[in-house]
Design an enzyme around this catalytic site. Structure first.
Site, PDB file in Angstrom:
ATOM      1  N   GLU A  71      88.690  99.723  10.475  1.00  0.00           N
ATOM      2  CA  GLU A  71      88.958  98.630   9.543  1.00  0.00           C
ATOM      3  C   GLU A  71      88.756  99.039   8.092  1.00  0.00           C
ATOM      4  OE1 GLU A  71      87.936  96.699  13.498  1.00  0.00           O
ATOM      5  OE2 GLU A  71      87.044  98.295  12.259  1.00  0.00           O
ATOM      6  N   PHE A 133      79.123  86.111  20.911  1.00  0.00           N
ATOM      7  CA  PHE A 133      79.534  87.512  20.919  1.00  0.00           C
ATOM      8  C   PHE A 133      80.434  87.816  19.719  1.00  0.00           C
ATOM      9  CE2 PHE A 133      82.667  90.758  22.414  1.00  0.00           C
ATOM     10  CZ  PHE A 133      81.785  91.840  22.471  1.00  0.00           C
ATOM     11  N   GLN A 134      80.069  88.846  18.983  1.00  0.00           N
ATOM     12  CA  GLN A 134      80.787  89.309  17.797  1.00  0.00           C
ATOM     13  C   GLN A 134      80.902  88.224  16.723  1.00  0.00           C
ATOM     14  OE1 GLN A 134      84.471  91.275  19.070  1.00  0.00           O
ATOM     15  NE2 GLN A 134      83.359  93.223  19.148  1.00  0.00           N
ATOM     16  N   LYS A 183      89.068  81.671  16.118  1.00  0.00           N
ATOM     17  CA  LYS A 183      90.091  81.979  17.126  1.00  0.00           C
ATOM     18  C   LYS A 183      90.853  80.741  17.558  1.00  0.00           C
ATOM     19  CE  LYS A 183      90.641  84.410  21.548  1.00  0.00           C
ATOM     20  NZ  LYS A 183      89.938  85.195  22.603  1.00  0.00           N
ATOM     21  N   MET A 495      78.753 116.806  -5.862  1.00  0.00           N
ATOM     22  CA  MET A 495      78.157 116.143  -7.023  1.00  0.00           C
ATOM     23  C   MET A 495      76.664 115.915  -6.824  1.00  0.00           C
ATOM     24  SD  MET A 495      78.865 115.212 -10.059  1.00  0.00           S
ATOM     25  CE  MET A 495      80.602 114.841 -10.264  1.00  0.00           C
TER      26      MET A 495
END
Length: 593
Positions: A71, A133-134, A183, A495
């Site tokens: 993602e 969940f999630q 959802k 760096m």
């Protein structure tokens, strides 16, 4: 929360008949109406209804979805798409870890004022707040790093929310917005009423007023009186598409121009008035100029700490004019003598028009002569042709071999060398400046190449940064994206190592990448992508030329000397004039600046 009641109609909704469809189909129709034809994303459970609608849209032929491998890669690809085109980038992610994986990309876009619409799936409405969940509160997590956000609890709000989201993302100072969709909102059928783009705005949203003529007149008076003026140009000029007005005004008044990392491309760096980038790793002559100027004209810039160095020593002899669209940036770090608030593009056009109403009495000839002497004394390093390849040589070769390329970068020494040596047109320099996001370059290159399939796109990566999103090689090969990835490989976190050498007495803690370094060419071939290894100077230009001309994606791993530092450098707590890496400083390897 729903925002239907908090919107103001401007032009009215579409007069089409209502049609009963799902929330997911309504979302896709709203995106289509707002000009979306490319989406970067990764599916998951909570966003499956939306991905079912994505499938339909692709079957209809108006949408192309790019499946990234993470993602974060999707967010950076949408970011690159937006920076290269000026259009709003769009990315999708599911709930929970899918949404949190987007956070770094959202913060990157926020820091660099990039217009993005980020759409996340969420657990069904009855499950919100139950630790389902999630489930994560992505609305709350991202509040500090978005311009605006919504949790859509009624599918009837989707059309209005999408119209607002695109309006907000692109208006004023651009930035990312987030739409979180449970959802079951995507699954629910309802009587859909389309909303046309620009027809609704949130209550309390104020359009930016036109710049005040009195402020522009006051700015021009200061400019006419100055003997050592300097234009200090940031990313706002690129966002506003104001480069032609900037050039016209600089030439008319013979004012030198220095740009920030975000401002690269706003002014042609081959122009005699160009000083390149200023700040921590800016050119010596730009930093000397900002220290000695008597008038600093800041245009679409925010006085970032990497530009100013020690703030109370930044342009210490100068009066300040600040052209800026965001009132929050004015006087945040440096109080201006004159502030011109409003769209930078409009402001510069008005400034140039006002200037043309009377003859210009040029006062800058002595100033320009002095700057030319600094350019002669302190040019950027010309690498000697001895020993291992200098990283600067790689950038000089790319500058010669791909002069019109769109450039994306990762973050680190290679980014600063690229900023110093490459010369880019407007929107052709795409780099994470404010957040400094390692792993940005390759997914951003994907977004740029998808947006501009006929242009040459080159990603300048570091061997450490590239590993942060190396999985996007899979995206490159799936869609045969012909971006070229050039790794400037010094086998360090370069760096960080430079700072450890300079300020931590050579204590190199957790920065040596050699023990776990992969064979990048073999890794590319594992993804069925062409790869080239360059270790000898005699092969550098010929191999680069061949690789850049090869159809399809290519990974080019160039091994450079391990101990080269990026100079000039303004140490922390010092003024811009107190650079290390100039001729009387032994820290500089190779040929002196």
């Amino acid at each position: 929360m729903t925002l239907t009641s908090s919107t103001t109609a401007l032009g009215g909704s579409s007069q089409q008949e209502q049609k009963r469809i799902t929330g997911a189909d309504a979302l896709m129709d709203a995106l289509r109406r707002n000009g979306v034809d490319i989406i970067f994303g990764y599916p998951g459970g909570a966003i499956l209804p939306i991905y079912d609608a994505v499938h339909k849209a692709e079957q209809q032929g108006w949408l192309k979805h790019i499946l990234v491998r993470h993602e974060q890669g999707g967010a950076h690809a949408a970011d690159g798409y937006a920076r290269a085109t000026g259009r709003v980038g769009v990315c999708f992610g599911t709930s929970g870890p899918g949404a949190t994986n987007l956070v770094t990309g959202i913060a990157t876009a926020q820091m660099d004022s990039v217009p993005m619409v980020v759409i996340t799936g969420q657990v069904p409405r009855p499950c919100i707040g139950t630790d389902a969940f999630q489930e994560t509160d992505i609305f709350g997590i991202t509040l500090p790093i978005v311009k605006h956000s919504w949790v859509v609890r009624d599918p009837g709000d989707l059309a209005s929310v999408v119209a607002q989201a695109f309006f907000i993302a692109a208006s004023g100072r651009p930035g990312p917005v987030l739409i979180d969709i449970p959802k079951d909102v995507g699954q629910e059928e309802f009587d859909y009423q389309p909303v046309e783009p620009g027809s609704v705005v949130p209550a309390g949203f104020h359009r930016f007023p036109a710049p005040e003529l009195s402020s522009i007149e006051a700015a021009l008076d200061l400019i006419d009186d100055a003997q050592r003026p300097l234009l200090y140009v940031g990313g706002g000029v690129i966002s506003a598409g104001a480069h032609e007005s900037l050039k016209g005004f600089a030439e008319r008044h013979q004012i030198p121009v220095t740009t920030t990392l975000m401002g690269k491309g706003a002014f042609d760096e081959r122009h005699p008035l160009a000083l390149g980038m200023l700040g921590m790793h800016g050119t010596a002559y730009a930093n000397f100029a900002v220290t000695e100027c008597d008038l600093l004209i800041a245009v679409g810039a925010r006085f970032d700490d990497r530009v100013t160095g020690k703030l109370d020593t930044f342009a210490p002899r100068a009066r300040v004019i600040h052209f800026e669209i965001d009132p929050a940036e004015v006087a945040k770090n440096r109080r201006p003598d004159v502030a011109v608030l409003g769209d930078v593009g409009v402001s510069l056009v008005k400034l140039l028009d006002l200037s043309k109403q009377k003859p210009v009495e040029l006062r800058t000839s002595a100033w320009l002569t002095r700057i030319e002497s600094w350019k002669d004394l302190y040019p950027l390093m010309t690498p000697p042709e001895e020993g291992p390849i200098y990283p600067q040589e790689v950038l000089l070769a790319i500058r010669d071999l791909a002069p019109e390329a769109y450039i994306t970068t990762d973050v680190g020494q290679h980014q600063m060398w690229a900023a110093q040596y490459l010369r880019n047109g407007p929107r052709q320099w795409i780099s994470s400046a404010g957040l400094g996001t390692m792993g940005f370059g390759m997914p951003a290159a994907i977004g740029v190449q998808i947006a501009l399939p006929d242009e040459q796109v080159v990603c300048i990566a570091g061997d450490s940064s590239i590993l942060m999103n190396i999985q996007e090689l899979g995206t490159l090969i799936e869609y045969n994206i012909p971006a070229k990835i050039v790794i400037v490989n010094n086998q360090w976190q370069g760096m960080v190592r430079q700072w450890q050498q300079s300020f931590y007495e050579d204590r190199y803690s957790a920065t040596d990448m050699l023990p776990g370094m992969p064979d990048f060419v073999a890794l590319a071939k594992a993804f069925r992508i062409g790869g080239v290894l360059i270790t000898e100077r005699k092969d550098l230009r010929s191999s680069l030329k061949q690789a850049l001309a090869t159809p399809g994606p290519m990974l080019i791993d160039v091994h450079v000397r391990r101990d080269e530092n990026c100079y000039p450098m303004v140490p922390p707590g010092k003024s811009n004039a107190q650079m290390v890496g100039l001729p009387n400083h032994p820290e500089l390897s190779g040929v002196s600046l």
